[in-house]
Design a protein around this motif. Structure first.
Motif, PDB file in Angstrom:
ATOM      1  N   ASN A   1       0.746  -1.068  -0.039  1.00 28.15           N
ATOM      2  CA  ASN A   1       0.108   0.173  -0.053  1.00 28.15           C
ATOM      3  C   ASN A   1       0.947   1.381   0.158  1.00 28.15           C
ATOM      4  O   ASN A   1       0.478   2.334  -0.664  1.00 28.15           O
ATOM      5  CB  ASN A   1      -0.900  -0.122   1.171  1.00 28.15           C
ATOM      6  N   GLY A   2       2.006   1.093   0.748  1.00 32.29           N
ATOM      7  CA  GLY A   2       2.793   2.376   0.748  1.00 32.29           C
ATOM      8  C   GLY A   2       3.804   2.756  -0.380  1.00 32.29           C
ATOM      9  O   GLY A   2       4.169   3.770  -0.702  1.00 32.29           O
ATOM     10  N   ALA A   3       4.411   1.464  -1.099  1.00 37.60           N
ATOM     11  CA  ALA A   3       5.164   1.635  -2.123  1.00 37.60           C
ATOM     12  C   ALA A   3       4.779   2.521  -3.315  1.00 37.60           C
ATOM     13  O   ALA A   3       5.529   3.324  -3.676  1.00 37.60           O
ATOM     14  CB  ALA A   3       5.466   0.304  -2.655  1.00 37.60           C
ATOM     15  N   PRO A   4       3.402   2.590  -3.680  1.00 37.64           N
ATOM     16  CA  PRO A   4       3.365   3.520  -4.754  1.00 37.64           C
ATOM     17  C   PRO A   4       3.248   4.926  -4.302  1.00 37.64           C
ATOM     18  O   PRO A   4       3.840   5.754  -5.011  1.00 37.64           O
ATOM     19  CB  PRO A   4       1.860   3.070  -5.119  1.00 37.64           C
ATOM     20  N   VAL A   5       3.029   5.334  -2.816  1.00 34.79           N
ATOM     21  CA  VAL A   5       2.878   6.623  -2.418  1.00 34.79           C
ATOM     22  C   VAL A   5       4.373   6.964  -2.483  1.00 34.79           C
ATOM     23  O   VAL A   5       4.779   8.162  -2.755  1.00 34.79           O
ATOM     24  CB  VAL A   5       2.357   6.644  -1.003  1.00 34.79           C
ATOM     25  N   LEU A   6       5.291   6.349  -1.723  1.00 34.49           N
ATOM     26  CA  LEU A   6       6.781   6.598  -1.960  1.00 34.49           C
ATOM     27  C   LEU A   6       7.306   6.803  -3.253  1.00 34.49           C
ATOM     28  O   LEU A   6       8.275   7.541  -3.591  1.00 34.49           O
ATOM     29  CB  LEU A   6       7.396   5.292  -1.166  1.00 34.49           C
ATOM     30  N   ALA A   7       6.909   5.972  -4.102  1.00 35.42           N
ATOM     31  CA  ALA A   7       7.492   5.918  -5.396  1.00 35.42           C
ATOM     32  C   ALA A   7       7.225   7.239  -6.285  1.00 35.42           C
ATOM     33  O   ALA A   7       7.892   7.899  -6.910  1.00 35.42           O
ATOM     34  CB  ALA A   7       7.014   4.726  -6.530  1.00 35.42           C
ATOM     35  N   LYS A   8       5.746   7.579  -5.925  1.00 40.04           N
ATOM     36  CA  LYS A   8       5.532   9.055  -6.443  1.00 40.04           C
ATOM     37  C   LYS A   8       6.305  10.175  -5.905  1.00 40.04           C
ATOM     38  O   LYS A   8       6.761  11.006  -6.420  1.00 40.04           O
ATOM     39  CB  LYS A   8       3.900   9.179  -6.065  1.00 40.04           C
ATOM     40  N   LYS A   9       6.567   9.967  -4.546  1.00 34.35           N
ATOM     41  CA  LYS A   9       7.502  11.028  -3.779  1.00 34.35           C
ATOM     42  C   LYS A   9       8.901  11.153  -4.394  1.00 34.35           C
ATOM     43  O   LYS A   9       9.491  12.008  -4.603  1.00 34.35           O
ATOM     44  CB  LYS A   9       7.313  10.978  -2.355  1.00 34.35           C
TER      45      LYS A   9
ATOM     46  N   GLY B   1      -5.868   0.543  10.391  1.00 35.09           N
ATOM     47  CA  GLY B   1      -4.652   0.845  10.477  1.00 35.09           C
ATOM     48  C   GLY B   1      -4.110   1.665   9.225  1.00 35.09           C
ATOM     49  O   GLY B   1      -3.348   2.798   9.292  1.00 35.09           O
ATOM     50  N   GLU B   2      -4.784   1.526   7.870  1.00 37.35           N
ATOM     51  CA  GLU B   2      -4.598   2.213   7.071  1.00 37.35           C
ATOM     52  C   GLU B   2      -4.925   3.595   7.157  1.00 37.35           C
ATOM     53  O   GLU B   2      -4.401   4.632   6.666  1.00 37.35           O
ATOM     54  CB  GLU B   2      -5.655   1.779   5.907  1.00 37.35           C
ATOM     55  N   LEU B   3      -6.237   3.953   7.785  1.00 36.76           N
ATOM     56  CA  LEU B   3      -6.830   5.221   8.119  1.00 36.76           C
ATOM     57  C   LEU B   3      -5.649   6.077   9.214  1.00 36.76           C
ATOM     58  O   LEU B   3      -5.427   7.308   8.774  1.00 36.76           O
ATOM     59  CB  LEU B   3      -7.926   5.153   8.827  1.00 36.76           C
ATOM     60  N   ALA B   4      -5.248   5.247  10.114  1.00 38.73           N
ATOM     61  CA  ALA B   4      -4.202   5.957  11.031  1.00 38.73           C
ATOM     62  C   ALA B   4      -2.980   6.249  10.512  1.00 38.73           C
ATOM     63  O   ALA B   4      -2.400   7.460  10.348  1.00 38.73           O
ATOM     64  CB  ALA B   4      -4.086   5.045  12.225  1.00 38.73           C
ATOM     65  N   LEU B   5      -2.382   5.279   9.409  1.00 40.74           N
ATOM     66  CA  LEU B   5      -1.044   5.483   9.033  1.00 40.74           C
ATOM     67  C   LEU B   5      -1.138   6.670   7.706  1.00 40.74           C
ATOM     68  O   LEU B   5      -0.342   7.052   7.459  1.00 40.74           O
ATOM     69  CB  LEU B   5      -0.780   4.183   8.286  1.00 40.74           C
TER      70      LEU B   5
ATOM     71  N   ARG C   1       0.937  13.779   7.517  1.00 35.94           N
ATOM     72  CA  ARG C   1       1.657  14.910   8.448  1.00 35.94           C
ATOM     73  C   ARG C   1       3.192  14.945   8.053  1.00 35.94           C
ATOM     74  O   ARG C   1       3.611  15.915   8.316  1.00 35.94           O
ATOM     75  CB  ARG C   1       1.622  14.413   9.928  1.00 35.94           C
ATOM     76  N   ILE C   2       3.810  13.853   7.604  1.00 36.65           N
ATOM     77  CA  ILE C   2       5.287  13.958   7.505  1.00 36.65           C
ATOM     78  C   ILE C   2       5.497  14.240   5.889  1.00 36.65           C
ATOM     79  O   ILE C   2       6.409  13.816   5.433  1.00 36.65           O
ATOM     80  CB  ILE C   2       5.861  12.759   8.031  1.00 36.65           C
ATOM     81  N   HIS C   3       4.237  14.606   5.190  1.00 39.26           N
ATOM     82  CA  HIS C   3       4.482  15.033   3.839  1.00 39.26           C
ATOM     83  C   HIS C   3       4.785  13.790   2.793  1.00 39.26           C
ATOM     84  O   HIS C   3       5.469  14.179   1.865  1.00 39.26           O
ATOM     85  CB  HIS C   3       5.321  16.280   3.567  1.00 39.26           C
ATOM     86  N   LEU C   4       4.441  12.825   3.234  1.00 39.32           N
ATOM     87  CA  LEU C   4       4.763  11.608   2.227  1.00 39.32           C
ATOM     88  C   LEU C   4       3.358  11.061   1.450  1.00 39.32           C
ATOM     89  O   LEU C   4       3.372  11.026   0.187  1.00 39.32           O
ATOM     90  CB  LEU C   4       5.060  10.272   2.986  1.00 39.32           C
ATOM     91  N   ARG C   5       2.102  11.809   1.962  1.00 41.64           N
ATOM     92  CA  ARG C   5       0.924  11.758   1.094  1.00 41.64           C
ATOM     93  C   ARG C   5       0.311  13.276   0.940  1.00 41.64           C
ATOM     94  O   ARG C   5       0.664  13.993   1.592  1.00 41.64           O
ATOM     95  CB  ARG C   5      -0.237  10.977   1.953  1.00 41.64           C
ATOM     96  N   ASP C   6      -0.313  13.206  -0.077  1.00 39.94           N
ATOM     97  CA  ASP C   6      -0.817  14.421  -0.557  1.00 39.94           C
ATOM     98  C   ASP C   6      -2.273  14.774   0.121  1.00 39.94           C
ATOM     99  O   ASP C   6      -2.780  16.179   0.232  1.00 39.94           O
ATOM    100  CB  ASP C   6      -1.121  14.478  -1.919  1.00 39.94           C
ATOM    101  N   VAL C   7      -3.027  13.787   0.505  1.00 36.18           N
ATOM    102  CA  VAL C   7      -4.309  13.925   1.322  1.00 36.18           C
ATOM    103  C   VAL C   7      -4.184  12.985   2.579  1.00 36.18           C
ATOM    104  O   VAL C   7      -3.451  12.081   2.689  1.00 36.18           O
ATOM    105  CB  VAL C   7      -5.275  13.517   0.381  1.00 36.18           C
ATOM    106  N   PRO C   8      -4.895  13.576   3.505  1.00 39.19           N
ATOM    107  CA  PRO C   8      -4.730  12.913   4.798  1.00 39.19           C
ATOM    108  C   PRO C   8      -5.506  11.457   4.942  1.00 39.19           C
ATOM    109  O   PRO C   8      -5.936  11.103   6.084  1.00 39.19           O
ATOM    110  CB  PRO C   8      -5.348  13.883   5.863  1.00 39.19           C
TER     111      PRO C   8
END
Length: 153
Positions: free
Chosen positions: A8-16, A135-139, A145-152
């Motif tokens: 779930n996190g890999a595409p977000v990190l790849a985009k950043k 967990g997905e909602l919290a993470l 907050r640490i600017h890895l996602r564009d929306v909360p």
């Protein structure tokens, strides 16, 4: 569960990391008869590849065969595509929140894909989907907050 989080996190990190580079939409911009894209511009080949490769790479750290990790990453992304397809049919914009629609297909398909290999029971699958949902909602909020996602979400 950990591999599902990696997928779930890999595409977000790849985009950043990559920005707009290598962000080719899976649907190539194709529109359906409802005037909406099949998946939308945020579902890219890069994101799917990142999820599958990251899950496969992380799996030995958890004592899981890389093929199983790749299967989890691929199934999670298939679930994510199902979510996007449904959201486009509901005329929801890309990256908008649809509680349940965003979390359930992604986690359920990944759990079912490796159910036999990992000897998961129906209860394990239900618990995993429930844990991923919360967990997905919290993470997601933390990553925002640490600017890895564009929306909360």
């Amino acid at each position: 569960m950990a591999l599902l989080i990696v997928a779930n996190g890999a595409p977000v990190l790849a985009k950043k990391i990559c920005g707009r580079r290598l962000s080719f939409p899976l649907d190539s911009g194709a529109m359906l008869s409802d005037g909406q894209p099949v998946f939308g511009p945020s579902k890219t080949f890069r994101g799917v590849a990142a999820a599958v490769l990251a899950s496969a790479a992380a799996s030995p750290l958890l004592g899981v065969d890389p093929k199983v990790g790749a299967k989890i990453g691929g199934a999670a992304m298939l679930g994510d595509l199902v979510s996007s397809f449904v959201k486009r049919r509901l005329n929801m914009p890309p990256s908008s929140q649809a509680l349940g629609v965003d979390q359930i297909p992604e986690s359920l398909l990944a759990m079912l894909a490796c159910r036999d290999t990992l000897s998961l029971t129906g209860t394990d699958v239900a618990l995993g989907v429930t844990m991923f949902f919360g967990g997905e909602l919290a993470l997601s909020r933390l990553l925002y907050r640490i600017h890895l996602r564009d929306v909360p979400y």
